[in-house]
Design an enzyme around this catalytic site. Structure first.
Site, PDB file in Angstrom:
ATOM      1  N   ARG A 169       1.131   9.623   2.857  1.00 40.17           N
ATOM      2  CA  ARG A 169       0.002   9.991   2.158  1.00 40.17           C
ATOM      3  C   ARG A 169      -0.162  11.345   1.847  1.00 40.17           C
ATOM      4  NH1 ARG A 169      -3.979   6.362   0.617  1.00 40.17           N
ATOM      5  NH2 ARG A 169      -3.255   4.400   1.647  1.00 40.17           N
ATOM      6  N   HIS A 171     -12.461   5.074   6.079  1.00 45.16           N
ATOM      7  CA  HIS A 171     -11.778   6.510   6.220  1.00 45.16           C
ATOM      8  C   HIS A 171     -12.412   7.838   5.485  1.00 45.16           C
ATOM      9  CE1 HIS A 171     -10.086   5.092   2.321  1.00 45.16           C
ATOM     10  NE2 HIS A 171      -9.721   6.466   2.201  1.00 45.16           N
ATOM     11  N   TYR A 219      -1.613   6.289  -7.209  1.00 45.34           N
ATOM     12  CA  TYR A 219      -1.196   5.347  -6.522  1.00 45.34           C
ATOM     13  C   TYR A 219      -0.606   4.224  -7.125  1.00 45.34           C
ATOM     14  CZ  TYR A 219      -5.032   2.085  -5.821  1.00 45.34           C
ATOM     15  OH  TYR A 219      -6.062   0.943  -5.984  1.00 45.34           O
TER      16      TYR A 219
END
Length: 653
Positions: A167, A236, A345
């Site tokens: 991450r 999250h 990503y």
């Protein structure tokens, strides 16, 4: 001689017009601004009011403007935060003067942003990326460094050996792309009044948007937490906001944020909104959450328009007003799902997975413009780019099918989740005030949560504590590739999807689907099976995300238009959501596996699910019993063509 003093000597050794091989372009810009002000300081942020006025005078601004700056005691440190409304408050209202002044201040602020040495990161995806000093300060904190130890793709790394990225690097990439997009909009459309505060806030939000991820990323919030704490509605993004607050306070970053021109209350709230939409706030003893967003059809808080009696939607954000609503579409786009988080990503995951990436974010940035749609400002792209956006969402879907929802990686994440559930009561993590937390409760305390990373896997695996034996055995099986077996895979037809509240009883329902004709007399137990339900879509459930995108045409770049699927191609998807269902068996006994596969075919028949791909092989005595499973598309098309032909023959007779 220190590096700093050597650098200062070199800068003073060359006058402005001399060879500049010793200075980067950004530092040369700072030096030029300083020389214009008649100051020996190379830090415009440290200028007092007189030095700033000297700069304005050198840029050709009138004495009246300088007087206003003196009256309001404006210094170099406040330049990045000055907006058009601030100038009007100061009494500078003439459009031409404001425009010229804003251009001068923007030039100064841009040089000011690089007065301290920036850090350059050599990223495998984006090349050399440069980070603002405040971003570097955030990166160099324990809360951000924690992201080095959280795998971007969780259990997928156990299937794709190259997917070892974390991450940490993804967050750097998102911050970089966020800066590229907002700066491109600023240069292309000065009338948007994007200032350095806006740019810095968007970059910080991109950097910090994933601070709240737990061990193995989405495995933690999508698998572990729903089972460990089924009544907790947690994502999250909520933890990202809490961790961002904790990062600022525990590292005393507020003075530096002020030093770089940020307004604490307004800009910190803005950053949190960019990460998690309107954020939750405590109001007395109650918790209130402002719902809605730029793409929401309506916010729940509404008011009655006194003039026409119509309901008007209130702007749900505090960080920025409606005229800058487009800023909320950069990091996490709730309107269409097209944002820099996905761009990074896509590129990063495809690179490490060895999969081709079909989307070019640089092209999107080249065509990006902001257009007004009713009372909102939206990021739009050229009409000719609509096909590329469909390809973008197809790429997302392909990544899910080929990697994120890979059968084996999902089995491994299921096993890790089961191990964590067994270890949860026995893991102790010390948080603030010495309070002890478990894996499932650490998210309540950011000091404890900072310590929770993928390392918990090794802690359990290498532990010799007897209470962790069951969890350790599961992780050892993963190490030895002794995995649960996939019994079968199917899909739920539209309208017959399994609802979340029915997940718990699926294993029992499966073992109760005993076929009438079965040769093996084997008893299946519900606790030996796991039914994994995966909901896959284009990011907006059943909706086509492109329907929420605004485009502009070459003939009028200021007019936003919608483009329907029918206007693009007949080959585009008609459905944008489906439910994938897999059944795993924990046992290795061959008879149990073979029997379970027959049970699975019967279960699919009972539930009216799609026929398993191996259904005709594992249960040849069952599949002919379901008529729908024996009419393939070619037969249906042939029948349909014959009917059409017969109709034509009768018509012409």
């Amino acid at each position: 001689m220190s590096n700093d003093s050597r650098e200062g000597t070199l800068k003073r050794a060359w006058p402005t017009g001399s060879p500049d091989g010793f200075q980067t372009p950004s530092k040369r810009g700072s030096a030029t601004a300083a020389d214009s002000a008649g100051s020996v300081s190379l830090h415009p942020r440290s200028w007092d009011t007189e030095q700033l006025c000297a700069f304005l005078q050198a840029e050709g601004l009138e004495a009246a403007v300088q007087r206003r700056f003196r009256e309001h005691k404006v210094t170099g440190s406040t330049v990045p935060s000055l907006t058009e409304s601030d100038l009007e408050t100061m009494g500078i209202c003439a459009v031409g003067v404001k425009k010229k002044l804003l251009m001068c201040l923007r030039k100064l602020a841009q040089s000011q942003s690089y007065t301290e040495i920036t850090k350059v990161f050599n990223d495998p995806i984006h090349g050399h990326i440069e980070m603002h000093p405040l971003l570097v300060r955030i990166i160099d904190t324990p809360q951000f460094q924690r992201l080095r130890y959280i795998k971007q793709l969780g259990g997928t790394y156990y299937v794709f050996p190259g997917a070892s990225h974390n991450r940490f690097e993804h967050s750097l990439g998102v911050s970089h792309l966020a800066g590229l997009l907002v700066q491109a909009l600023q240069e292309r459309q000065p009338e948007l009044n994007i200032d350095q505060r806006d740019i810095l806030c968007v970059q910080i939000a991109g950097l910090c948007h994933d601070l709240g991820h737990g061990p193995f990323s989405h495995m933690f919030d999508a698998r572990f937490i729903p089972l460990a704490r089924p009544t907790l509605n947690w994502k999250h993004e909520q933890a990202s906001v809490q961790m961002f607050e904790y990062l600022i306070d525990s590292n005393n970053l507020k003075p530096e944020m002020i030093e770089y021109g940020l307004k604490l209350d307004e800009d910190i709230h803005f950053i949190k909104e960019l990460i998690a939409s309107p954020v939750e706030e405590k109001m007395g003893d109650k918790e209130a959450k402002t719902p809605g967003g730029p793409g929401s059809p309506r916010a729940s808080s509404s008011a009655l328009n006194q003039n026409n009696g119509q309901e008007c939607v209130l702007w749900p954000y505090r960080g920025r007003s409606k005229n800058k609503s487009f800023l909320y579409e950069i990091v996490a786009n709730k309107t269409s799902g097209i944002d820099v988080d996905k761009w990074d990503y896509f590129a990063r995951d495809c690179h490490h997975l060895g999969i081709q990436n079909n989307f070019d974010y640089e092209r999107f940035i080249k065509f990006a413009r902001v257009c007004q749609v009713e009372d909102m400002m939206h990021i739009c792209t050229r009409d000719k780019e609509v096909g590329n956006l469909y390809d973008m969402f197809h790429t997302r879907n392909s990544l899910h099918r080929r990697a994120y929802q890979h059968k084996v990686s999902n089995i491994i994440e299921t096993m890790i989740t089961e191990a964590f559930l067994k270890a949860d009561p026995h893991i102790k993590i010390k948080g603030s005030g010495g309070k002890v937390f478990q894996i499932s409760t650490a998210l309540e305390d950011m000091q404890a949560y900072t310590k929770l990373t993928d390392e918990i896997f090794l802690k359990i695996l290498h532990s010799d504590e007897p209470e962790l034996n069951d969890a350790r055995k599961i992780l050892c099986k993963i190490q030895q590739r002794d995995l649960f077996k996939c019994v079968g895979e199917t899909r739920a037809p539209e309208g017959k999807e399994i609802k979340k509240e029915h997940y718990d009883g699926l294993s029992t329902e499966f073992v109760n689907s005993k076929p009438l004709k079965i040769s093996e007399d084997v008893e299946l137990k519900a606790e030996d099976f796991i039914v994994d339900v995966i909901n896959m879509d284009y990011g907006m459930k059943k909706k086509n995300p492109i329907n929420s995108v605004h485009f502009y045409c070459k003939q009028d770049i200021t007019q936003a238009v919608k483009i329907t699927r029918e206007q693009v191609s007949k080959f585009l998807p008609e459905k944008f959501e489906e439910q994938l269902i897999r059944v795993y068996c924990k046992k290795k006994d061959t008879k149990i596996i073979e029997t379970a596969k027959i049970y699975f075919v019967q279960w699919c028949m009972d539930k009216d699910f799609a026929k398993p791909r191996d259904g005709d092989v594992v249960a040849p005595e069952l599949t002919p019993m379901k008529k729908d499973w024996n009419n393939d598309d070619e037969n249906k098309d042939s029948t349909r063509n014959n009917i059409s032909l017969n109709c034509k023959v009768k018509l012409f007779k």
